[in-house]
Design a protein around this motif. Structure first.
Motif, short mmCIF file in Angstrom:
data_model
loop_
_atom_site.label_atom_id
_atom_site.label_comp_id
_atom_site.label_asym_id
_atom_site.label_seq_id
_atom_site.Cartn_x
_atom_site.Cartn_y
_atom_site.Cartn_z
N VAL A 1 1.79 9.29 -6.09
CA VAL A 1 2.20 10.68 -5.82
C VAL A 1 3.29 11.11 -6.80
O VAL A 1 3.26 12.23 -7.34
N ILE A 2 4.26 10.23 -7.05
CA ILE A 2 5.34 10.56 -7.99
C ILE A 2 4.76 10.78 -9.40
O ILE A 2 5.13 11.73 -10.09
N VAL B 1 1.04 4.17 -2.87
CA VAL B 1 0.84 5.61 -2.58
C VAL B 1 2.02 6.40 -3.14
O VAL B 1 1.85 7.44 -3.80
N PHE B 2 3.22 5.90 -2.88
CA PHE B 2 4.44 6.57 -3.36
C PHE B 2 4.41 6.71 -4.88
O PHE B 2 4.65 7.80 -5.42
N PHE C 1 0.84 -1.21 0.00
CA PHE C 1 0.00 0.00 0.00
C PHE C 1 0.88 1.26 0.00
O PHE C 1 0.63 2.21 -0.76
N VAL C 2 1.91 1.25 0.85
CA VAL C 2 2.82 2.41 0.92
C VAL C 2 3.51 2.62 -0.42
O VAL C 2 3.62 3.76 -0.91
N LEU C 3 3.95 1.54 -1.03
CA LEU C 3 4.62 1.64 -2.33
C LEU C 3 3.68 2.19 -3.40
O LEU C 3 4.06 3.02 -4.23
#
Lengths: 52, 241
Positions: free
Chosen positions: A27-28, A23-24, A19-21
């Motif tokens: 955003v990028i 989101v990253f 999930f964190v990956l």
């Protein structure tokens, strides 16, 4: 196959890491795409005005 | 270098190389860290969030520091490019700080048992995020670009006090957050097979920031200088291509 399955599941903690990956990456992508869209828009407006 | 046409030309030449190099470094760091680094003996696999969380947090603070420096340049010398830098860097700083906050919350749930605590490190990072949002909001609300630059510069310079507070918050207050992962004065507390991919991720994040900043600055320069002769010439050349 087992390696990929382990990598995805990560002892039940994969959902947090992936999930964190995700989101990253989103955003990028947005930070790349929005200025790119602005540049394209200016170029298109200019090409329209020069055609007129 | 301080002139927008020169920077635009320089960034346009650099970007086709900078993006692939940034993604390559980032891929090496992330694949190594998430796929091949050993598990943590206490936290298990969830610690792998560190490979996104720590570089984002470092960048969130570094970008603000850069904005304070460029803000000073903008206030003292009224350099046009410094104002454009502030306008382009603020959304990037906000994005990296937001990633740090979200990844921290997601990491906090399985390790601390909660998404959020009003802890010194977390709260000061949230204030940093609000400072970024404030600067972005200022630019949106002030039509005159020069006035917007000066107001944003002032907030950047005054607000920079938050950076050492974030950095030292884990030492000055009792916090749930662990101490700093990177230190210039002491050796790393993790093994090389965890530390090296993390270091590569940090370098990759800096590269991706520079790439995104150049891209964003190009858009900002074109927007602000679209009525100047050199931009008209550039756009006409693009049409003829």
């Amino acid at each position: 196959m087992e390696f990929i399955q382990d990598l995805l599941i990560m002892d039940g903690q994969g959902k947090y890491v992936w999930f964190v990956l995700l989101v990253f990456l989103i955003v990028i992508f947005l930070n790349y795409y929005l200025p790119y869209r602005t540049i394209r828009k200016i170029q298109e407006e200019n090409s329209q005005s020069s055609e007129e | 270098m301080g002139s927008p046409p020169f920077f635009f030309e320089w960034a346009s030449r650099l970007l086709p190389w900078l993006f692939p190099i940034s993604f390559l470094i980032l891929m090496i760091g992330l694949v190594w860290g998430i796929g091949f680094a050993p598990s943590d003996y206490k936290q298990g696999e969830v610690y792998r969030i560190i490979f996104v969380h720590v570089p984002s947090a470092i960048l969130g603070q570094s970008i603000y520091l850069m904005m304070a420096i460029f803000g000073s340049i903008c206030l003292i010398w009224r350099a046009k490019l410094a104002g454009m830098f502030l306008r382009s860097a603020a959304p990037l700083g906000a994005s990296f700080t937001l990633i740090a906050l979200i990844s921290g919350a997601v990491w906090g749930k399985p390790t601390w048992g909660t998404w959020w605590v009003w802890d010194a490190r977390l709260t000061s990072t949230l204030i940093l995020f609000f400072l970024y949002v404030g600067i972005i909001g200022l630019y949106s609300s002030i039509d005159n670009k020069q006035r917007g630059d000066r107001a944003a510069s002032l907030i950047s310079v005054v607000g920079v006090i938050i950076v050492p507070i974030i950095k030292k918050s884990v030492d000055w207050w009792q916090t749930l957050h662990q101490p700093s992962t990177f230190s210039l004065t002491s050796s790393p507390t993790m093994t090389a097979d965890m530390y090296l991919p993390l270091l590569i991720c940090v370098i990759g994040f800096y590269f991706i920031f520079v790439s995104l900043l150049c891209n964003s600055l190009r858009a900002e320069i074109l927007t602000r200088e679209r009525n100047t002769g050199w931009v008209r010439k550039y756009l006409n050349n693009k049409v003829s291509e």
